[in-house]
Design an enzyme around this catalytic site. Structure first.
Site, PDB file in Angstrom:
ATOM      1  N   ASP A   1       0.845  -1.190   0.000  1.00  0.00           N
ATOM      2  CA  ASP A   1       0.000   0.000   0.000  1.00  0.00           C
ATOM      3  C   ASP A   1       0.883   1.244   0.000  1.00  0.00           C
ATOM      4  O   ASP A   1       1.609   1.479   0.947  1.00  0.00           O
ATOM      5  CB  ASP A   1      -0.894  -0.033   1.253  1.00  0.00           C
ATOM      6  CG  ASP A   1      -2.064   0.918   1.139  1.00  0.00           C
ATOM      7  OD1 ASP A   1      -1.951   1.922   0.414  1.00  0.00           O
ATOM      8  OD2 ASP A   1      -3.090   0.652   1.785  1.00  0.00           O
TER       9      ASP A   1
ATOM     10  N   ARG B   1      -0.239   4.446  -0.505  1.00  0.00           N
ATOM     11  CA  ARG B   1      -1.058   5.661  -0.475  1.00  0.00           C
ATOM     12  C   ARG B   1      -0.666   6.605   0.655  1.00  0.00           C
ATOM     13  O   ARG B   1      -0.360   6.162   1.748  1.00  0.00           O
ATOM     14  CB  ARG B   1      -2.541   5.278  -0.299  1.00  0.00           C
ATOM     15  CG  ARG B   1      -3.108   4.566  -1.496  1.00  0.00           C
ATOM     16  CD  ARG B   1      -4.497   4.054  -1.240  1.00  0.00           C
ATOM     17  NE  ARG B   1      -4.521   2.948  -0.289  1.00  0.00           N
ATOM     18  CZ  ARG B   1      -5.607   2.242  -0.011  1.00  0.00           C
ATOM     19  NH1 ARG B   1      -6.742   2.520  -0.597  1.00  0.00           N
ATOM     20  NH2 ARG B   1      -5.558   1.251   0.851  1.00  0.00           N
TER      21      ARG B   1
END
Ligand SMILES: [Zn+2]
Length: 247
Positions: free
Chosen positions: A171, A173
């Site tokens: 991930d 983000r």
């Protein structure tokens, strides 16, 4: 150079958000945005923002607009509903862009459903904001890489494995800019719409004022079952039908 008349109309809707040691963020809005939501038209206040590379004033931003190829870079935005800065309770959704789910209605994930459902929840609650985060495609790997990850998923890899196989972190983000924008629009705590307690904890580290989250599950189908199961098993999501959780 834009004219004085245009400057007068725009500069009071442009605001530079500053933080020591960080790049400025130029926030534009509010813009009235009537949206068809099921059988009603709901008017949101829409804001968008741009990370500023060098030291610039809002006037400089206007004057260089036509020379900056903004269409090649996606910008994030936020739909705000209700009396956002003064209402005690506000529901917040940090929605990661999903070209396939949000726009095409792909059933490989539940993003399109979550987008519409969080808008419904915000309107029903009377106050809130939906952040649409443009650099979050495929958990931050981008649309092109996401198509490659989908090919791997068709061959049996799960979402997390596919991203790792392509050399990405599970991930990638970041929510930092969105939280800076949120802090500009509202000083009071919020309730986060998410199925992932880890996301709430991560956002709190960036400065999100929130101790509660409220889940949204639905739209489970044969096409996204594995994707949703991976979210629960590998990414810390709570299973469906849990009540509001406080951490
Ligand atoms: Zn999606």
């Amino acid at each position: 150079m834009v004219t004085e008349k245009v400057k007068d109309l725009l500069l009071n809707k442009m605001n530079m958000i500053k933080k020591p040691g960080e790049q400025d963020i130029c926030l534009v809005g509010p813009v009235n945005l009537p949206v068809q939501l099921d059988d009603q038209i709901v008017t949101f206040q829409w804001y968008t923002w741009l990370k500023i590379e060098d030291e610039m004033s809002t006037e400089d931003v206007l004057n260089t607009l036509s020379k900056t190829n903004l269409a090649a870079m996606q910008q994030s935005s936020v739909l705000v509903y209700g009396d956002f800065d003064s209402e005690n309770d506000a529901l917040i959704r940090m929605h990661s862009i999903c070209h396939t789910g949000d726009i095409f209605g792909s059933k490989r994930c539940d993003c399109g459903f979550q987008l519409r459902e969080s808008m419904r929840m915000i309107v029903a609650g009377g106050c809130g904001a939906l952040f649409y985060l443009a650099n979050h495609e495929g958990r931050g790997i981008g649309l092109f890489s996401k198509s490659l990850a989908y090919i791997l998923q068709q061959e049996g890899f799960d979402t997390v494995e596919a991203n790792l196989e392509l050399g990405f972190k599970d991930d990638s983000r970041s929510y930092e800019d969105a939280i800076r924008v949120l802090s500009e629009l509202r000083a009071k705590p919020v309730t986060l719409i998410t199925n992932n307690p880890k996301k709430l904890a991560a956002l709190k580290e960036y400065g999100l004022l929130s101790d509660t989250h409220i889940p949204l599950w639905g739209d489970v189908s044969e096409y996204n079952k594995k994707y949703l199961t991976t979210k629960v098993e590998k990414s810390g999501h709570i299973p469906a039908k849990e009540e509001i959780t406080t951490i």
